[in-house]
Design a protein around this motif. Structure first.
Motif, PDB file in Angstrom:
ATOM      1  N   ASN A 169       0.826  -1.146  -0.044  1.00  0.00           N
ATOM      2  CA  ASN A 169       0.005   0.137  -0.077  1.00  0.00           C
ATOM      3  C   ASN A 169       0.949   1.300   0.109  1.00  0.00           C
ATOM      4  OD1 ASN A 169      -2.323  -1.706  -0.066  1.00  0.00           O
ATOM      5  ND2 ASN A 169      -2.828  -1.475   2.125  1.00  0.00           N
ATOM      6  N   ASN A 170       1.929   1.258  -1.032  1.00  0.00           N
ATOM      7  CA  ASN A 170       2.719   2.446  -1.179  1.00  0.00           C
ATOM      8  C   ASN A 170       3.649   2.692  -0.053  1.00  0.00           C
ATOM      9  OD1 ASN A 170       1.343   2.735  -3.866  1.00  0.00           O
ATOM     10  ND2 ASN A 170      -0.138   3.910  -2.592  1.00  0.00           N
ATOM     11  N   ARG A 205      -7.313  -7.126   3.209  1.00  0.00           N
ATOM     12  CA  ARG A 205      -8.638  -6.844   2.553  1.00  0.00           C
ATOM     13  C   ARG A 205      -9.614  -6.809   3.415  1.00  0.00           C
ATOM     14  NH1 ARG A 205     -11.916 -10.957   0.580  1.00  0.00           N
ATOM     15  NH2 ARG A 205     -11.369 -12.769   1.451  1.00  0.00           N
ATOM     16  N   LYS A 255      -0.668  -4.689  -2.982  1.00  0.00           N
ATOM     17  CA  LYS A 255      -1.673  -3.691  -2.607  1.00  0.00           C
ATOM     18  C   LYS A 255      -2.818  -4.392  -1.862  1.00  0.00           C
ATOM     19  CE  LYS A 255      -1.027   0.074  -6.119  1.00  0.00           C
ATOM     20  NZ  LYS A 255      -0.411   0.861  -4.837  1.00  0.00           N
ATOM     21  N   SER A 256      -3.625  -3.800  -1.070  1.00  0.00           N
ATOM     22  CA  SER A 256      -4.783  -4.497  -0.351  1.00  0.00           C
ATOM     23  C   SER A 256      -5.795  -3.795  -0.509  1.00  0.00           C
ATOM     24  CB  SER A 256      -4.522  -4.929   1.261  1.00  0.00           C
ATOM     25  OG  SER A 256      -4.511  -3.359   1.828  1.00  0.00           O
ATOM     26  N   GLY A 257      -7.036  -4.362   0.197  1.00  0.00           N
ATOM     27  CA  GLY A 257      -8.207  -3.181   0.427  1.00  0.00           C
ATOM     28  C   GLY A 257      -9.083  -3.505  -1.082  1.00  0.00           C
TER      29      GLY A 257
END
Length: 112
Positions: free
Chosen positions: A25-26, A50, A95-97
């Motif tokens: 996530n950056n 997530r 990346k998640s979410g």
């Protein structure tokens, strides 16, 4: 990487000299080359990967052996990759979410 077990009474000492960088996530994180992405995330204090597709409840690691699909993330643009089965590589972008389709429930015939 303060949350990592380096000296295990059964598994012996883990070689912690091959440290690499990856992003989640950056945010730049560190992990051990070729350990599972799940292990690297856990060692960095990451527990939520997530949210549930319907309820929005946080989802994270459950079985950690590839059966449950709870640890799905997006890796280098590829959605739905299980973190517990993926070896960590230098520069990996995670990346998640994101909401992932479920193959049976979200399937729609072309004519609907």
């Amino acid at each position: 990487m303060t949350q990592r077990i380096i000296n295990h009474p059964i598994l012996d000492k883990i070689d912690d000299t091959n440290v690499i960088s990856f992003t989640f996530n950056n945010k730049e994180l560190k992990g051990l080359n070729n350990e599972s992405l799940a292990a690297a995330l856990l060692a960095n204090g990451i527990r939520t990967l997530r949210v549930h597709e319907e309820s929005g409840a946080p989802r994270g690691f459950y079985c950690n052996i590839g059966h449950c699909f709870e640890c799905r993330v997006t890796i280098d643009g590829q959605q739905g990759v299980r973190a517990c089965l993926t070896p960590l590589k230098e520069g990996m972008n995670v990346k998640s979410g994101e909401t992932f389709l479920t193959s049976v429930r979200d399937w729609r015939p072309d004519n609907e």
